[in-house]
Design a protein around this motif. Sequence first.
Motif, PDB file in Angstrom:
ATOM      1  N   TYR A 165       0.832  -1.208   0.000  1.00 36.26           N
ATOM      2  CA  TYR A 165       0.000   0.000   0.000  1.00 36.26           C
ATOM      3  C   TYR A 165       0.864   1.254   0.000  1.00 36.26           C
ATOM      4  O   TYR A 165       0.616   2.201  -0.762  1.00 36.26           O
ATOM      5  N   THR A 166       1.864   1.292   0.862  1.00 36.96           N
ATOM      6  CA  THR A 166       2.673   2.507   0.992  1.00 36.96           C
ATOM      7  C   THR A 166       3.533   2.745  -0.242  1.00 36.96           C
ATOM      8  O   THR A 166       3.621   3.873  -0.742  1.00 36.96           O
ATOM      9  N   ASP A 167       4.168   1.697  -0.758  1.00 35.19           N
ATOM     10  CA  ASP A 167       5.043   1.866  -1.916  1.00 35.19           C
ATOM     11  C   ASP A 167       4.260   2.233  -3.172  1.00 35.19           C
ATOM     12  O   ASP A 167       4.795   2.903  -4.062  1.00 35.19           O
ATOM     13  N   SER A 168       3.004   1.776  -3.259  1.00 28.57           N
ATOM     14  CA  SER A 168       2.186   2.162  -4.411  1.00 28.57           C
ATOM     15  C   SER A 168       2.063   3.674  -4.496  1.00 28.57           C
ATOM     16  O   SER A 168       2.197   4.275  -5.573  1.00 28.57           O
ATOM     17  N   PHE A 169       1.825   4.318  -3.353  1.00 31.41           N
ATOM     18  CA  PHE A 169       1.706   5.778  -3.361  1.00 31.41           C
ATOM     19  C   PHE A 169       3.068   6.455  -3.493  1.00 31.41           C
ATOM     20  O   PHE A 169       3.223   7.424  -4.246  1.00 31.41           O
ATOM     21  N   ILE A 170       4.057   5.957  -2.776  1.00 27.63           N
ATOM     22  CA  ILE A 170       5.383   6.584  -2.813  1.00 27.63           C
ATOM     23  C   ILE A 170       5.954   6.567  -4.232  1.00 27.63           C
ATOM     24  O   ILE A 170       6.507   7.566  -4.723  1.00 27.63           O
ATOM     25  N   ASN A 171       5.814   5.440  -4.936  1.00 23.59           N
ATOM     26  CA  ASN A 171       6.304   5.359  -6.307  1.00 23.59           C
ATOM     27  C   ASN A 171       5.519   6.279  -7.240  1.00 23.59           C
ATOM     28  O   ASN A 171       6.089   6.855  -8.176  1.00 23.59           O
ATOM     29  N   LEU A 172       4.228   6.430  -6.985  1.00 27.62           N
ATOM     30  CA  LEU A 172       3.436   7.360  -7.792  1.00 27.62           C
ATOM     31  C   LEU A 172       3.894   8.792  -7.555  1.00 27.62           C
ATOM     32  O   LEU A 172       4.064   9.579  -8.504  1.00 27.62           O
ATOM     33  N   TRP A 173       4.114   9.164  -6.306  1.00 27.04           N
ATOM     34  CA  TRP A 173       4.470  10.542  -5.965  1.00 27.04           C
ATOM     35  C   TRP A 173       5.871  10.913  -6.438  1.00 27.04           C
ATOM     36  O   TRP A 173       6.104  12.008  -6.954  1.00 27.04           O
ATOM     37  N   HIS A 174       6.807   9.980  -6.287  1.00 28.46           N
ATOM     38  CA  HIS A 174       8.202  10.314  -6.603  1.00 28.46           C
ATOM     39  C   HIS A 174       8.626   9.901  -8.008  1.00 28.46           C
ATOM     40  O   HIS A 174       9.562  10.500  -8.563  1.00 28.46           O
ATOM     41  N   ARG A 175       7.967   8.878  -8.572  1.00 33.31           N
ATOM     42  CA  ARG A 175       8.394   8.383  -9.882  1.00 33.31           C
ATOM     43  C   ARG A 175       7.301   8.440 -10.937  1.00 33.31           C
ATOM     44  O   ARG A 175       7.552   8.119 -12.095  1.00 33.31           O
ATOM     45  N   GLY A 176       6.091   8.799 -10.521  1.00 32.15           N
ATOM     46  CA  GLY A 176       4.996   8.883 -11.485  1.00 32.15           C
ATOM     47  C   GLY A 176       4.432   7.540 -11.890  1.00 32.15           C
ATOM     48  O   GLY A 176       3.682   7.446 -12.868  1.00 32.15           O
ATOM     49  N   LEU A 177       4.776   6.471 -11.163  1.00 27.85           N
ATOM     50  CA  LEU A 177       4.310   5.121 -11.476  1.00 27.85           C
ATOM     51  C   LEU A 177       3.588   4.534 -10.271  1.00 27.85           C
ATOM     52  O   LEU A 177       4.190   4.377  -9.205  1.00 27.85           O
ATOM     53  N   TYR A 178       2.297   4.215 -10.456  1.00 26.12           N
ATOM     54  CA  TYR A 178       1.521   3.613  -9.372  1.00 26.12           C
ATOM     55  C   TYR A 178       1.790   2.115  -9.368  1.00 26.12           C
ATOM     56  O   TYR A 178       1.206   1.344 -10.139  1.00 26.12           O
ATOM     57  N   GLY A 211      -1.860  -4.330  -8.467  1.00 22.04           N
ATOM     58  CA  GLY A 211      -2.004  -5.172  -7.282  1.00 22.04           C
ATOM     59  C   GLY A 211      -2.836  -4.577  -6.173  1.00 22.04           C
ATOM     60  O   GLY A 211      -3.465  -5.319  -5.409  1.00 22.04           O
ATOM     61  N   ARG A 212      -2.845  -3.262  -6.038  1.00 25.78           N
ATOM     62  CA  ARG A 212      -3.594  -2.619  -4.959  1.00 25.78           C
ATOM     63  C   ARG A 212      -4.512  -1.544  -5.528  1.00 25.78           C
ATOM     64  O   ARG A 212      -4.058  -0.629  -6.213  1.00 25.78           O
ATOM     65  N   LEU A 213      -5.808  -1.675  -5.246  1.00 28.47           N
ATOM     66  CA  LEU A 213      -6.736  -0.619  -5.623  1.00 28.47           C
ATOM     67  C   LEU A 213      -6.382   0.651  -4.850  1.00 28.47           C
ATOM     68  O   LEU A 213      -5.804   0.579  -3.754  1.00 28.47           O
ATOM     69  N   PRO A 214      -6.720   1.825  -5.343  1.00 26.36           N
ATOM     70  CA  PRO A 214      -6.114   3.059  -4.841  1.00 26.36           C
ATOM     71  C   PRO A 214      -6.684   3.615  -3.549  1.00 26.36           C
ATOM     72  O   PRO A 214      -6.132   4.582  -3.014  1.00 26.36           O
ATOM     73  N   GLY A 215      -7.765   3.053  -3.012  1.00 24.30           N
ATOM     74  CA  GLY A 215      -8.411   3.668  -1.860  1.00 24.30           C
ATOM     75  C   GLY A 215      -7.496   3.843  -0.668  1.00 24.30           C
ATOM     76  O   GLY A 215      -7.304   4.962  -0.174  1.00 24.30           O
ATOM     77  N   TYR A 216      -6.912   2.746  -0.189  1.00 26.82           N
ATOM     78  CA  TYR A 216      -6.064   2.857   0.999  1.00 26.82           C
ATOM     79  C   TYR A 216      -4.717   3.508   0.708  1.00 26.82           C
ATOM     80  O   TYR A 216      -4.251   4.322   1.517  1.00 26.82           O
ATOM     81  N   PRO A 217      -4.041   3.217  -0.419  1.00 27.55           N
ATOM     82  CA  PRO A 217      -2.794   3.933  -0.692  1.00 27.55           C
ATOM     83  C   PRO A 217      -2.958   5.459  -0.704  1.00 27.55           C
ATOM     84  O   PRO A 217      -2.082   6.178  -0.222  1.00 27.55           O
ATOM     85  N   PHE A 218      -4.086   5.954  -1.216  1.00 21.72           N
ATOM     86  CA  PHE A 218      -4.286   7.401  -1.227  1.00 21.72           C
ATOM     87  C   PHE A 218      -4.648   7.917   0.169  1.00 21.72           C
ATOM     88  O   PHE A 218      -4.281   9.046   0.525  1.00 21.72           O
TER      89      PHE A 218
END
Length: 476
Positions: free
Chosen positions: A59-72, A84-91
């Motif tokens: 969950y955490t890396d899904s958001f961190i990679n989106l924020w820093h690398r532009g890849l969810y 692998g992870r729907l966006p509700g909890y990562p966001f």
Amino acid sequence: MNTNVSPATASHSTSRLFPYAVPLLLTLGMVVRLWFVWVGAMLYYKSSSPFINDDTASYTDSFINLWHRGLYSFNLLNPEAAFGRLPGYPFFWGAHYLLFGKQYVFQAVAFSQCLLDTLAIYLVYAAAKALSHDVRAAWISGLFYALYPFILVWMPVSSTEAFATFLTIAVFWWLATRPVDKRNALVAGLLVGLSLIVREYLGILLVPVFFWLYTAKGFGRQFVGLSFVALLGFTALYIGWPVRNYVFQHRFLLLKPPTAGYERYTEDVNSARKWIYGWDPDANAYLDGIAGITVLPEFPADVFGTYAETARAQALIQMARQCGTGFYIWRTNQHYSQASNCNAELRAGFTALDSSYQQRHPFRYWTRVPLLNLKKAFFKNQLMQGGSKLIGMLFLYRSIMLIVCLVGAFLLRRHRSVWPLLFFFAFMYLFICVGLRQLEMRYLIQSDAALLILAGVPFGWLLNRLEHLAPTQSKR
């Protein structure tokens, strides 16, 4: 509720005795939650961090990679981790990351989950009051939820359990306390849509919404129209996920792939696990053995129909250890870097063994493991070898609470408004125990928590009966 003391009388009596009952209930719940996060969790989780479990990084890396690398994605080496992870909890977690930074994000998430779960105590109270028309029963339901240990243990953890439980209770509170109209149907759909993108199996909450609409309107034009409005709200939140998958990832995927983005759950492991779940509820013991981590347990006598099947299974096990990518990662916890693998052949072999067992033992296939899972789901009183007596007592308490809640459902059996709750509880137990067969007690938290709305009903019924008998006995 079928009692001889009117709900108004019960409500007046409780208001006179407990004028600050609800504020005290919420204060108690908040104090207990904060105590557990900052003190109790250290004792419960012992050597491991109370903020992190095996799923947290996904969950955490899904958001961190989106924020820093532009890849969810939670694993940039695995293309399927982008789904692998729907966006509700990562966001939800990511909002805390942006506000509090990586130094305090886990503590901030734990505090927010305590706040939301304290609000859930009130929602349980309000829903129970609306269903039973007895404020004392509602207060007791809220008290049971406020002190329910299987909710408390998830307060500090950055994972979906606490947030998904809050959303589930919010849905049933909405259905119990709101009249059926277009606006409320739209909000109900939105709540279910949000629940799904936090935990995908909560999409089934749409069915309780339809029950709610049917109970108020019956089948007809109004039911169809309001169902469309609810679906509109649901779709407004859900549709972004499959659109993102198709437009940006070029895959038409409604939820997630079979691997859920985890390299260890490729087709070799998944097909072997499905075969094992046909005849044994403890797949991990056999998967560990197939991978070569532990000694492979002895297979039950009826698993194989012929000597040829036994030999084929042994050959598949040897092959899995040599070129199965999922089993390699299962054994080494390292990325599989070889160019070739035998996953397709392993899937075909384990699928054939599974089909053979189903054909030879159709009744046993659909009864043995499901019934063992249901028994564990209702009456689990220990975790594993070495489990403490305290843990056993807690699970015994859970079993008693489930029985109390089902008694409450029986007392309200003539009220159609209870149907949505009972459907969700029954569906989750059957889905996990019979369909999925991968029984982890945390998968049942949302259904158990929702059922606690009915926990106070038997006690309210008993109090009302005693009040009815008291004047009769005094006259004698």
